[in-house]
Design an enzyme around this catalytic site. Structure first.
Site, PDB file in Angstrom:
ATOM      1  N   ASP A 163       0.955  -1.163   0.089  1.00 31.93           N
ATOM      2  CA  ASP A 163       0.082   0.008  -0.178  1.00 31.93           C
ATOM      3  C   ASP A 163       1.009   1.280  -0.101  1.00 31.93           C
ATOM      4  O   ASP A 163       2.195   0.932   0.207  1.00 31.93           O
ATOM      5  CB  ASP A 163      -0.970  -0.025   1.352  1.00 31.93           C
ATOM      6  CG  ASP A 163      -2.283   0.901   1.003  1.00 31.93           C
ATOM      7  OD1 ASP A 163      -2.291   1.836   0.559  1.00 31.93           O
ATOM      8  OD2 ASP A 163      -3.446   0.052   1.086  1.00 31.93           O
ATOM      9  N   HIS A 240      -3.871   2.499  -4.641  1.00 30.27           N
ATOM     10  CA  HIS A 240      -2.921   2.311  -3.282  1.00 30.27           C
ATOM     11  C   HIS A 240      -1.632   1.973  -3.495  1.00 30.27           C
ATOM     12  O   HIS A 240      -0.806   1.148  -3.090  1.00 30.27           O
ATOM     13  CB  HIS A 240      -3.764   1.285  -2.692  1.00 30.27           C
ATOM     14  CG  HIS A 240      -4.833   1.656  -2.027  1.00 30.27           C
ATOM     15  ND1 HIS A 240      -4.991   2.214  -0.718  1.00 30.27           N
ATOM     16  CD2 HIS A 240      -6.201   1.477  -2.365  1.00 30.27           C
ATOM     17  CE1 HIS A 240      -6.234   2.367  -0.439  1.00 30.27           C
ATOM     18  NE2 HIS A 240      -7.056   2.107  -1.375  1.00 30.27           N
ATOM     19  N   GLU A 296     -10.657   1.398  -4.591  1.00 31.38           N
ATOM     20  CA  GLU A 296     -10.423   2.822  -4.632  1.00 31.38           C
ATOM     21  C   GLU A 296      -9.674   3.606  -5.388  1.00 31.38           C
ATOM     22  O   GLU A 296      -8.875   4.343  -5.046  1.00 31.38           O
ATOM     23  CB  GLU A 296     -10.207   3.120  -3.136  1.00 31.38           C
ATOM     24  CG  GLU A 296     -11.093   2.653  -2.060  1.00 31.38           C
ATOM     25  CD  GLU A 296     -10.685   2.841  -0.800  1.00 31.38           C
ATOM     26  OE1 GLU A 296     -11.477   3.536   0.179  1.00 31.38           O
ATOM     27  OE2 GLU A 296      -9.597   2.637  -0.098  1.00 31.38           O
TER      28      GLU A 296
HETATM   29  C1  ACM Z   1     -10.770  -1.175   1.452  1.00 33.11           C
HETATM   30  O1  ACM Z   1     -11.183  -1.091   2.750  1.00 33.11           O
HETATM   31  N1  ACM Z   1     -10.463  -0.048   0.634  1.00 33.11           N
HETATM   32  C2  ACM Z   1     -10.803  -2.465   0.847  1.00 33.11           C
END
Ligand code: ACM
Ligand code: ZN
Length: 660
Positions: A163, A240, A296
């Site tokens: 991440d 991410h 996201e």
């Molecule tokens: C997440 O909580 N973005 C998978």
């Protein structure tokens, strides 16, 4: 070796693997056992097994057709005064029988009550996800959680290995991932995230981070496998990925470091990089399932990038959702060509998903329902029940969390199969998983505090039959296991001292405005509508989180402006309301509140104006404020409340306008 000797050897090995001779568990007394997860069927008979040579009197048979559920792990455990007999569908079933035996056995005396248990897991995927990027956790810590997972009959440890906050797995071909992208300025995620978000070369003074070597991970995989736990690695894409795109900026749309979270999908180099990384990941992790993130993505840069646009044109992709879908399908096909199965967060459905992919439904139960009814195998992990980065009790008694409120009882109440699914669709729900995101979890003891006992509830949801749930009975068993794990050195939340939801929220409040009409001079936000137009006069106060469906949220021009119509002119002595502040999600106390009254709805008399300096902090704060007569009441039919946010902007939340 004779068959009998072989069987006693197996029994002895199972006892050691289950920790029975080392750490026997609390006694189960007839009809009041402390087994978590609750077995499918348990029947106590009279008497007890009191012999000290447990493994000598144990017999274990593998009976492949024993499984009723079709899910591996079923077993029958019969304990008489002289013998312990295990019949298991497979070796994992024998292992789970040993976990049950361990939970039945009195730690002081070794006595086990006579019992007959028939047990089988409800779901095949019984998972726990640990985020090791936002903060780094040691291999020793991971092994301790694997031990606890085994005892709870959980079988998937999902590691969120990459991440923005740090890359955590050694990849030979791309050394900068661990010599640079694994290290940052600021040990606490929040200092780094709300600061400059800088990465640093390994070895720089003050650099925080870390990574696992391949050797460490292979050993961890083996350790988990011995406990019937599969480690599912997650490599995030397309988003991410700030840490990768700063180490290897050529993989982003503009090629600039520190600017992008999303890989460029127009570039072939991106696919070459991801396939090379996944090739090394598959060499470390034998798991059938490989998680490729998918959540996201901002998708913003793609709309302006000539290469992404060219890719869309060449592939006939209508929009950036389909561009993401192109990437996820292409990487999914690569994994499938290597005999593996891709797993992704539920956004992989956007723009269309590969039917073979497993969807991890996190945004809502409905997303999981959509995935399963669309034919994808689905793991349910909705934030409302499965996110352990939330508060589990009164926030003022706990370390700062991401926000939210998820008590043990709420995790326990989760039913992973939505009632609207047909039997075939329901069969697509292959399991459940709890997730521990670690933005606000910097240490190992803190992580354990967030996990236990909530993971007990998740384990029972994952393993035990849907029928027969009983929270009070579960809580009694959870208290026993908390005490046991605490004695073993785990840092477990003190369930015995649980306060429960916000006291104001625990019973309805009677007042003059209850049930009265509310006129919205400025709208509430539809995502936080609570009960809609009646929310502020329904007699219900909100709890510890603004997301509980009782707090109403206002963000439009940062203000709340409502008028309550009492129906007729009345004597009013007080008007009060609650506000809350939790800065992470930009929910602030109002900088100003004005309360006024009118008998005709046109001419308003200001009763009180409250101003406050709004200060950012880590706490969750609740304030009650309003107008209280010093003696004389006012005659009013209409009460107007206005509140506005301060210089930070953000949300204002309130739950009830109490008029007396
Ligand atoms: C997440 O909580 N973005 C998978
Ligand atoms: Zn691009």
């Amino acid at each position: 070796m004779t068959k009998n000797t072989l069987l006693s050897c197996l029994a002895a090995i199972l006892c050691v693997a289950a920790g029975i001779s080392v750490l026997p568990l609390r006694a189960g007394t007839p009809d009041e056992h402390s087994i978590i997860p609750r077995p499918a069927s348990i029947h106590f008979t009279s008497g007890a097994f009191t012999h000290s040579d447990l493994s000598g009197r144990m017999r274990v048979d593998i009976v492949p057709d024993i499984s009723h559920s079709g899910v591996p792990g079923s077993y029958i455990l019969r304990i008489t005064s002289d013998s312990v007999i295990v019949s298991a569908g497979d070796s994992s079933g024998a292992f789970y029988a040993m976990q049950t035996l361990r939970a039945l056995r009195d730690p002081a005396t070794g006595i086990v009550p006579c019992v007959e248990i028939e047990d089988a897991p409800r779901f095949q995927w019984r998972g726990f996800m640990q985020d090791v990027s936002r903060h780094f956790f040691s291999i020793e810590y991971l092994k301790r959680q694997i031990d606890a997972m085994a005892r709870l009959k959980l079988n998937v440890l999902h590691l969120h290995l990459t991440d923005a906050a740090g890359w955590r797995v050694e990849i030979d071909r791309y050394p900068l991932l661990t010599s640079f992208a694994a290290w940052r300025e600021g040990a606490l995620w929040k200092d780094w995230w709300f600061g400059d978000r800088k990465y640093l070369p390994e070895g720089t003074s003050g650099a925080y981070g870390g990574y696992y070597t391949k050797e460490e991970l292979r050993e961890l995989v083996q350790y988990a496998a011995e406990r019937y736990i599969t480690i599912v690695p997650e490599i995030e894409m397309p988003s991410h990925s700030e840490e990768v795109l700063t180490a290897y900026p050529e993989l982003s749309c503009t090629g600039e470091p520190y600017r992008h979270s999303d890989f460029c999908i127009g570039k072939e180099e991106t696919f070459e990089f991801l396939e090379n990384v996944l090739t090394e990941i598959m060499e470390i992790f034998p798991s059938q399932y490989i998680h490729i993130g998918g959540d996201e993505a901002s998708k913003k840069a793609w709309a302006e990038c000539p290469l992404c646009q060219a890719r869309m044109k060449a592939e006939g992709l209508a929009d950036v959702d389909e561009l993401q879908s192109y990437m996820i399908r292409r990487i999914g096909s690569f994994l499938e060509a290597h005999g593996r199965t891709p797993v992704g967060w539920d956004e992989i459905l956007q723009g269309g998903a590969d039917s073979a992919a497993v969807v991890m439904a996190w945004r809502s139960v409905e997303e999981g329902e959509r995935a399963a009814s669309g034919g994808n195998r689905t793991v349910m992990t909705p934030g409302a029940y499965c996110y352990f980065d939330t508060y589990q009790d009164d926030p003022s008694t706990l370390p700062t969390a991401m926000g939210g409120y998820l008590p043990l009882s709420e995790v326990y109440s989760f039913e992973p199969v939505p009632s609207g699914l047909s039997p075939d669709e329901a069969a697509k729900i292959i399991g459940v998983q709890a997730n521990l995101w670690c933005e606000y979890v910097p240490t190992e003891p803190h992580a354990e505090l967030m996990i236990y006992p909530r993971l007990y509830a998740l384990a029972e949801v994952a393993w035990s039959p849907a029928s027969g749930r009983d929270y009070e009975d579960f809580r009694r068993r959870a208290l026993a296991l908390c005490a046991q794990m605490e004695a073993e050195g785990y840092n477990v939340f003190d369930l015995a001292r649980e306060v429960g939801d916000r006291p104001a929220a625990q019973s309805p409040v009677e007042h003059l405005a209850r049930g009265c009409k509310v006129i919205y001079n400025a709208p509430y936000n539809s995502t936080y509508a609570a009960g809609g137009d009646t929310a502020l006069t329904d007699g219900l106060h909100g709890g510890w989180t603004y997301g509980d469906g009782r707090w109403q949220g206002f963000i439009s021009r940062g203000r709340l402006d409502v008028t309550v119509d009492l129906g007729q002119v009345q004597d009013v002595r007080s008007v009060e309301l609650d506000f809350m502040q939790v800065c992470g999600p930009e929910v602030f106390l109002p900088a100003e509140v004005v309360i006024s009254a009118s008998s005709d709805g046109n001419e308003f008399q200001e009763l009180r104006r409250i101003t406050r300096e709004v200060v950012r902090d880590d706490r969750v704060t609740f304030v009650t404020g309003g107008w209280y007569t010093g003696g004389q009441s006012v005659s009013a039919r209409y009460i107007r409340v206005q509140a506005r946010s301060g210089s930070y902007g953000g949300w204002v939340f309130t739950d009830e306008i109490v008029v007396r």
